[in-house]
Design an enzyme around this catalytic site. Structure first.
Site, mmCIF file in Angstrom:
data_model
loop_
_atom_site.group_PDB
_atom_site.id
_atom_site.type_symbol
_atom_site.label_atom_id
_atom_site.label_comp_id
_atom_site.label_asym_id
_atom_site.label_seq_id
_atom_site.Cartn_x
_atom_site.Cartn_y
_atom_site.Cartn_z
ATOM 1 N N ALA A 108 0.905 -1.263 0.066
ATOM 2 C CA ALA A 108 0.013 0.025 0.156
ATOM 3 C C ALA A 108 0.709 1.426 0.088
ATOM 4 C CB ALA A 108 -1.068 0.084 1.182
ATOM 5 N N GLY A 111 0.399 5.216 -0.614
ATOM 6 C CA GLY A 111 -0.619 5.415 -0.060
ATOM 7 C C GLY A 111 -1.723 6.073 -1.108
ATOM 8 N N GLY A 112 -1.450 6.287 -2.029
ATOM 9 C CA GLY A 112 -2.504 6.937 -3.164
ATOM 10 C C GLY A 112 -3.536 6.277 -3.246
ATOM 11 N N GLU A 131 1.650 -2.650 4.488
ATOM 12 C CA GLU A 131 3.144 -2.050 3.474
ATOM 13 C C GLU A 131 4.145 -3.006 4.420
ATOM 14 O OE1 GLU A 131 4.288 -1.229 0.909
ATOM 15 O OE2 GLU A 131 6.386 -1.375 1.899
ATOM 16 N N ARG A 136 8.285 2.839 4.711
ATOM 17 C CA ARG A 136 7.341 3.150 3.746
ATOM 18 C C ARG A 136 5.739 3.040 4.472
ATOM 19 N NH1 ARG A 136 8.532 3.454 -1.629
ATOM 20 N NH2 ARG A 136 6.584 2.579 -1.903
ATOM 21 N N CYS A 229 3.024 -1.267 -12.406
ATOM 22 C CA CYS A 229 3.580 -0.032 -13.343
ATOM 23 C C CYS A 229 4.469 -0.445 -14.405
ATOM 24 C CB CYS A 229 3.637 1.077 -12.666
ATOM 25 S SG CYS A 229 5.105 1.127 -11.643
HETATM 26 N N1 SAM Z 1 -0.193 1.108 -3.830
HETATM 27 C C1 SAM Z 1 0.893 1.919 -3.584
HETATM 28 C C2 SAM Z 1 0.378 3.503 -3.893
HETATM 29 O O1 SAM Z 1 -0.559 3.375 -4.530
HETATM 30 O O2 SAM Z 1 0.914 4.290 -3.320
HETATM 31 C C3 SAM Z 1 1.977 1.700 -4.455
HETATM 32 C C4 SAM Z 1 2.777 0.379 -4.096
HETATM 33 S S1 SAM Z 1 4.157 -0.038 -4.719
HETATM 34 C C5 SAM Z 1 3.717 -0.050 -6.505
HETATM 35 C C6 SAM Z 1 4.429 -1.760 -4.116
HETATM 36 C C7 SAM Z 1 4.916 -1.695 -2.807
HETATM 37 O O3 SAM Z 1 5.098 -3.176 -2.450
HETATM 38 C C8 SAM Z 1 6.154 -1.091 -2.323
HETATM 39 O O4 SAM Z 1 5.886 -0.078 -1.308
HETATM 40 C C9 SAM Z 1 7.043 -2.230 -1.549
HETATM 41 O O5 SAM Z 1 7.757 -1.739 -0.702
HETATM 42 C C10 SAM Z 1 6.053 -3.263 -1.526
HETATM 43 N N2 SAM Z 1 6.698 -4.701 -1.478
HETATM 44 C C11 SAM Z 1 7.898 -4.846 -1.810
HETATM 45 N N3 SAM Z 1 7.913 -6.250 -1.563
HETATM 46 C C12 SAM Z 1 7.192 -6.571 -1.299
HETATM 47 C C13 SAM Z 1 6.640 -7.900 -0.809
HETATM 48 N N4 SAM Z 1 7.586 -8.963 -0.908
HETATM 49 N N5 SAM Z 1 5.472 -8.236 -0.378
HETATM 50 C C14 SAM Z 1 4.383 -7.260 -0.407
HETATM 51 N N6 SAM Z 1 4.641 -5.913 -0.607
HETATM 52 C C15 SAM Z 1 6.050 -5.617 -1.052
#
Ligand code: SAM
Length: 447
Positions: A108, A111-112, A131, A136, A229
């Site tokens: 998450a 957080g958007g 998260e 983060r 993305c």
């Molecule tokens: N949904 C968020 C937003 O809208 O602001 C952006 C999320 S970002 C694309 C992906 C997130 O997954 C990151 O914050 C990252 O730290 C987390 N992440 C990394 N490894 C992970 C794992 N093994 N399991 C779950 N989350 C993970």
């Protein structure tokens, strides 16, 4: 400039004519965007001042004039909007969240999308916003506070641990997976620097694991959105295809979203049926960055099991006196204390034992030396408070308030400070001065 291996792969997938259009999109100036926050309301004049034009696929999403800087306005501190890339608004929109649902946002931060989901819930039901990365997760928690999200449980856990704890426990699950970020090459140099074919393969492995955990937490009859993305088929149609072949109770939902392009089953080997109903967001076909989203439906129809949220604590006298002095009703939910702090738990909060919890609902405040001190989160959440002072966003009073300085004023006791009617924080008045209670970590100088 994007990595050579990436360009070669995309040229081979898209063919020369479309690849040229795709590559040309990197040179086009980006149109920034924001999502208005219905939990706070829109201050008068905002739309004109920022030159808003609608993002077609999200009701509260708007592009803004690149010459303006909405992130510097006090309206931003008040949570009137979240600066969010237009394509990034799509996954939460596709999740079809309605008030009262129990929703999980598994990856998450910052957080958007969680803020968007909280707005869709409109204060009813529960959002569990998780998260894995502790730093983060702290940013996520602060952003959800700014966006006035009250019925939210913010966690810092591994998806596999949550899956053990919460089997079939959610109506909706969002997996906005960590990915190789190819869709962000235009926006972020770091995404270019970190890219390699090995990284793409490693991301796909991790995404498959995360999706397994996520699916285990969705109730039969529920809906899950998987999004990235990135453009790599391995991380998109590839992950979804492997998942669908292993889970016959899941299928790709048919969702009408005419702005987006169909997924490409022909880009993976042995594709599962239905991949053409996934979505690709192409920067040369819409105004936004590259994204992928799949809406997955779980067959069946089982209601959620209730959680035993424990016994609510009685309202402390200090909180009751505080509310009486300000003329504030108690928001819906049940009071409980977590450490020294009083919280208002949303309806149906799960038992929290053994979980790393950053925010179990709405933070109300603390009782210190026999008096109640209200939390900043409560100030930001409030929309109506009889004891309030309001100033225009560009006034010297708001500039002083955000910098941490006292402001002159005749109000007495705890008082809410508003910028154009939007709550910003607390002050405490006596003897013609409003003492500043804006949190030290948030203070800033307005130029
Ligand atoms: N949904 C968020 C937003 O809208 O602001 C952006 C999320 S970002 C694309 C992906 C997130 O997954 C990151 O914050 C990252 O730290 C987390 N992440 C990394 N490894 C992970 C794992 N093994 N399991 C779950 N989350 C993970």
């Amino acid at each position: 400039m994007p990595p050579k291996g990436f360009c070669a792969r995309m040229a081979a997938l898209l063919g020369p004519a479309e690849y040229d259009a795709f590559a040309a999109s990197w040179e086009r100036p980006r149109l920034p965007s924001l999502r208005l926050n219905p939990l706070k309301g829109c201050p008068p004049g905002l739309r004109e001042r920022f030159g808003l034009t609608p993002v077609p696929w999200t009701a509260d999403g708007f592009y803004f004039d690149p010459a303006v800087r909405p992130g510097l306005s006090p309206w931003h501190d008040a949570g009137a909007y979240y600066l969010q890339e237009a394509s990034a608004m799509a996954p939460a929109t596709l999740l079809d969240v309605r008030p009262g649902m129990r929703v999980l946002d598994l990856c998450a931060a910052p957080g958007g999308k969680s803020a968007q989901l909280a707005a869709m819930l409109d204060g009813r039901g529960l959002l569990v916003s998780n998260e894995i990365d502790p730093k983060r997760a702290a940013v996520l928690s602060r952003n959800l506070e700014r966006m006035a999200a009250a019925n939210v449980l913010v966690l810092n856990e591994h998806p596999a641990k949550l899956a053990e704890r919460f089997p079939a426990a959610f109506d909706r699950v969002l997996v906005d997976a960590p990915c190789s970020g190819e869709g962000m090459f235009r926006k972020e140099e770091a995404a270019v620097a970190g890219w390699s074919e090995e990284q793409v393969a490693a991301c796909a492995r991790r995404q498959r694991e995360i999706l397994e955990s996520a699916a285990a937490m969705l109730r039969p009859g529920g809906r899950l959105v998987y999004s990235t993305c990135t453009f790599a088929p391995e991380e998109n149609e590839g992950v979804v295809s492997v998942f669908l072949l292993a889970h016959p109770d899941f299928s790709v939902a048919a969702v009408d979203a005419p702005w987006f392009s169909p997924g490409r089953p022909d880009w993976v080997s042995g594709p599962a049926p239905g991949l053409e109903r996934t979505f690709r967001l192409w920067p040369h076909k819409l105004v936004g960055e590259g994204h992928f989203a799949a809406v997955l439906q779980r067959a069946g129809d089982e209601p959620l099991l209730g959680w035993d949220s424990g016994r609510p604590a009685p309202e402390p006298a200090e909180l009751r006196d505080f509310r009486a002095a300000l003329g504030l009703p108690l928001p819906p939910g049940q009071i409980f204390s977590f450490g020294k702090t009083l919280w208002l738990a949303p309806e149906g909060l799960p038992p929290l034992r053994g979980l790393k919890v950053l925010r179990p609902g709405l933070e109300l405040g603390e009782v210190r030396k026999g008096r109640f001190e209200p939390a900043h989160a409560w100030a930001l959440w409030l929309r109506d408070c009889p004891a309030a002072v309001s100033y225009p966003d560009d006034s010297p009073e708001i500039a002083a308030y955000l910098s941490g300085a006292p402001i002159p004023g005749e109000a007495r006791g705890w008082t809410l400070v508003l910028a154009d009617g939007l709550s910003l924080g607390w002050c405490k008045g006596s003897g013609g001065t409003l003492k500043n209670h804006y949190p030290k970590g948030l203070r800033r100088v307005i130029r």
